[in-house]
Scaffold this motif. Structure first.
Motif, PDB file in Angstrom:
ATOM      1  N   ARG A  90       0.828  -1.201   0.000  1.00  0.00           N
ATOM      2  CA  ARG A  90       0.000   0.000   0.000  1.00  0.00           C
ATOM      3  C   ARG A  90       0.869   1.260   0.000  1.00  0.00           C
ATOM      4  NH1 ARG A  90      -3.638   0.826   5.203  1.00  0.00           N
ATOM      5  NH2 ARG A  90      -1.536   0.924   6.084  1.00  0.00           N
ATOM      6  N   LEU A  93       2.376   1.742  -3.451  1.00  0.00           N
ATOM      7  CA  LEU A  93       1.373   2.229  -4.397  1.00  0.00           C
ATOM      8  C   LEU A  93       1.066   3.703  -4.151  1.00  0.00           C
ATOM      9  CD1 LEU A  93      -1.083  -0.808  -4.463  1.00  0.00           C
ATOM     10  CD2 LEU A  93       0.289   0.031  -6.371  1.00  0.00           C
ATOM     11  N   GLN A  94       1.035   4.124  -2.899  1.00  0.00           N
ATOM     12  CA  GLN A  94       0.748   5.522  -2.606  1.00  0.00           C
ATOM     13  C   GLN A  94       1.854   6.429  -3.126  1.00  0.00           C
ATOM     14  OE1 GLN A  94      -2.204   6.678  -1.307  1.00  0.00           O
ATOM     15  NE2 GLN A  94      -1.310   8.581  -2.065  1.00  0.00           N
ATOM     16  N   SER A 221      -4.502   0.024  -5.363  1.00  0.00           N
ATOM     17  CA  SER A 221      -4.507   0.483  -3.979  1.00  0.00           C
ATOM     18  C   SER A 221      -5.828   0.136  -3.300  1.00  0.00           C
ATOM     19  CB  SER A 221      -4.270   2.007  -3.938  1.00  0.00           C
ATOM     20  OG  SER A 221      -4.302   2.478  -2.610  1.00  0.00           O
TER      21      SER A 221
END
Length: 237
Positions: A90, A93-94, A221
């Protein structure tokens, strides 16, 4: 502890049965005669044993072992490794989403063309030509119809006429050069317009690619967030 495992994909799925003990207390009150203060006796009872079945992907997901005493709210099972992996994914991906959200460098519009210098040069050269032609028209005529006589007696007039013709040729060349410079400037501007159109096509292609990649990252995400939300923590209650 009892452990049964089966390979699923590249992970391990299993069911663990864990016996845990809770520590409730039994309170007993015995009747007493009137006038005597009753005495409450608390007799401890043996801990209750519970058999809990949970499905885990790795043995280390089980946080208690057989025979452990647990309290209400204590964690019995948590997919720690899988949770850490998903949280790391996560975060990655952010970071990618933040980078992909940056605007593309803008495409500069070509400058507004100005051909005033070339047009002024053309106008000046044409004006010079008109003046020269006027001088040629107003030049005094030669006195003789025979050339050799004019050469002998009107040499000055002949030389002036030659100078005017040379000047006429030079002004015509100046006009042609000014027109050529104007056409070259217009051609350069057309080339700038063409290059700008190519840059805009590339920009639109890159923008569409960026939007597609950003949408893909956002979807990934969201899927990771969903997986994290579905990871259950088993607590004793």
């Amino acid at each position: 502890m009892e452990w049964v495992s089966n390979l699923i994909g590249i992970g391990i799925a299993g069911t663990a049965a864990v016996l845990v003990a809770a520590s409730p207390s039994q309170v007993s009150v015995e009747p007493v005669p009137d006038g005597i203060t009753p005495v409450t006796q608390i007799q401890p009872t043996a801990p209750k044993r519970h058999r809990i079945n949970v499905t885990v992907t790795a043995p280390e997901d089980i946080k208690v072992k057989q025979g452990d005493r647990v309290k209400v709210g204590e964690t019995l099972s948590d997919r720690t490794a899988q949770r850490k992996t998903l949280e790391a994914r996560r975060n990655q991906l952010q970071i990618a989403i933040n980078q992909m959200s940056l605007p593309l460098p803008p495409i500069q519009e070509p400058p507004t063309p100005s051909f005033s210098e070339e047009e002024a040069a053309i106008a000046k050269a044409r004006n010079d030509l008109a003046l020269v032609e006027r001088e040629i028209e107003t030049a005094p005529p030669l006195r003789f119809k025979v050339d050799y006589l004019n050469i002998i007696h009107d040499q000055e007039k002949i030389q002036k006429r030659q100078r005017l013709q040379e000047k006429r040729i030079k002004t015509q060349i100046a006009i042609d050069s000014a027109i050529a410079r104007l056409n070259a400037a217009k051609t350069r501007y057309q080339q700038q317009i063409y290059r700008h159109s190519l840059e805009m096509m590339t920009y639109q292609t890159n923008l569409q690619r960026q939007q597609y990649q950003l949408a893909s990252l956002v979807k990934q995400s969201q899927e990771v967030e969903k997986e994290l939300a579905e990871l259950s923590i088993v607590r004793f209650s």
